[in-house]
Motif scaffolding. Structure first.
Motif, short mmCIF file in Angstrom:
data_model
loop_
_atom_site.label_atom_id
_atom_site.label_comp_id
_atom_site.label_asym_id
_atom_site.label_seq_id
_atom_site.Cartn_x
_atom_site.Cartn_y
_atom_site.Cartn_z
N THR A 110 0.82 -1.22 0.00
CA THR A 110 0.00 0.00 0.00
C THR A 110 0.85 1.26 0.00
O THR A 110 0.45 2.28 -0.55
CB THR A 110 -0.99 0.04 1.18
OG1 THR A 110 -0.27 -0.05 2.40
CG2 THR A 110 -2.03 -1.04 1.09
N ASN A 111 2.03 1.18 0.58
CA ASN A 111 2.93 2.34 0.62
C ASN A 111 3.80 2.46 -0.63
O ASN A 111 4.57 3.41 -0.75
CB ASN A 111 3.83 2.27 1.86
CG ASN A 111 3.06 2.48 3.13
OD1 ASN A 111 2.04 3.17 3.15
ND2 ASN A 111 3.52 1.88 4.21
N ASN A 112 3.71 1.49 -1.54
CA ASN A 112 4.56 1.48 -2.73
C ASN A 112 3.73 1.22 -3.99
O ASN A 112 4.02 0.31 -4.78
CB ASN A 112 5.67 0.43 -2.59
CG ASN A 112 6.68 0.84 -1.54
OD1 ASN A 112 7.56 1.63 -1.80
ND2 ASN A 112 6.51 0.33 -0.33
N ASP A 113 2.71 2.03 -4.17
CA ASP A 113 1.85 1.97 -5.36
C ASP A 113 1.18 0.62 -5.57
O ASP A 113 0.82 0.26 -6.69
CB ASP A 113 2.62 2.36 -6.63
CG ASP A 113 3.13 3.79 -6.59
OD1 ASP A 113 2.40 4.64 -6.04
OD2 ASP A 113 4.23 4.05 -7.10
N GLY A 114 1.08 -0.19 -4.52
CA GLY A 114 0.36 -1.46 -4.60
C GLY A 114 1.09 -2.58 -5.31
O GLY A 114 0.50 -3.61 -5.61
N LYS A 115 2.40 -2.39 -5.56
CA LYS A 115 3.11 -3.45 -6.29
C LYS A 115 4.59 -3.50 -5.95
O LYS A 115 5.17 -2.55 -5.44
CB LYS A 115 2.92 -3.27 -7.78
CG LYS A 115 3.47 -1.98 -8.30
CD LYS A 115 3.11 -1.78 -9.76
CE LYS A 115 3.56 -0.42 -10.20
NZ LYS A 115 2.56 0.42 -10.74
N GLY A 166 1.34 -7.78 -6.58
CA GLY A 166 0.48 -6.60 -6.50
C GLY A 166 -0.78 -6.84 -5.71
O GLY A 166 -1.32 -7.95 -5.69
N ASP A 220 -7.35 -4.96 -6.67
CA ASP A 220 -8.18 -3.77 -6.46
C ASP A 220 -9.22 -3.98 -5.37
O ASP A 220 -9.54 -3.05 -4.63
CB ASP A 220 -8.87 -3.37 -7.76
CG ASP A 220 -7.90 -2.84 -8.80
OD1 ASP A 220 -6.79 -2.37 -8.42
OD2 ASP A 220 -8.23 -2.90 -9.99
#
Length: 89
Positions: free
Chosen positions: A23-28, A80, A83
């Motif tokens: 979550t802290n790194n663009d989700g991936k 990742g 959504d």
């Protein structure tokens, strides 16, 4: 508040650390599990545990991991957050 209680009951702290990192790194994340362990502030030897935890989260439908078979030296994996990960908790 209900989500927090469900999260605490269903997700163990080591799995929560993976979710927090994503979550802290663009989700991936893209790289080897050793790289992922180091990115999370762990020793490279944590990679085996991390792989197991990622697969557990994948089985829960929270994340998706795709192995890059074209990587030359080390296997690299794209990990990742899905959504709808919050709905899976």
């Amino acid at each position: 508040m209900g989500f927090v209680f469900k999260f605490q009951r269903k997700i163990i702290p080591s799995q929560a650390a993976i979710i927090e990192y994503l979550t802290n790194n663009d989700g991936k994340f893209y790289g080897s599990y050793r790289d992922f362990a180091e990115a999370m502030g762990k020793n490279k030897s944590y990679a085996t545990n991390l792989c197991r935890l990622v697969h557990e989260l994948e089985n829960m439908g929270i994340i998706t991991s795709i192995v890059d078979e074209t990587a030359n030296t080390y296997k690299r994996t794209l990990i990742g957050l899905n959504d709808d990960w919050k709905d899976r908790i």
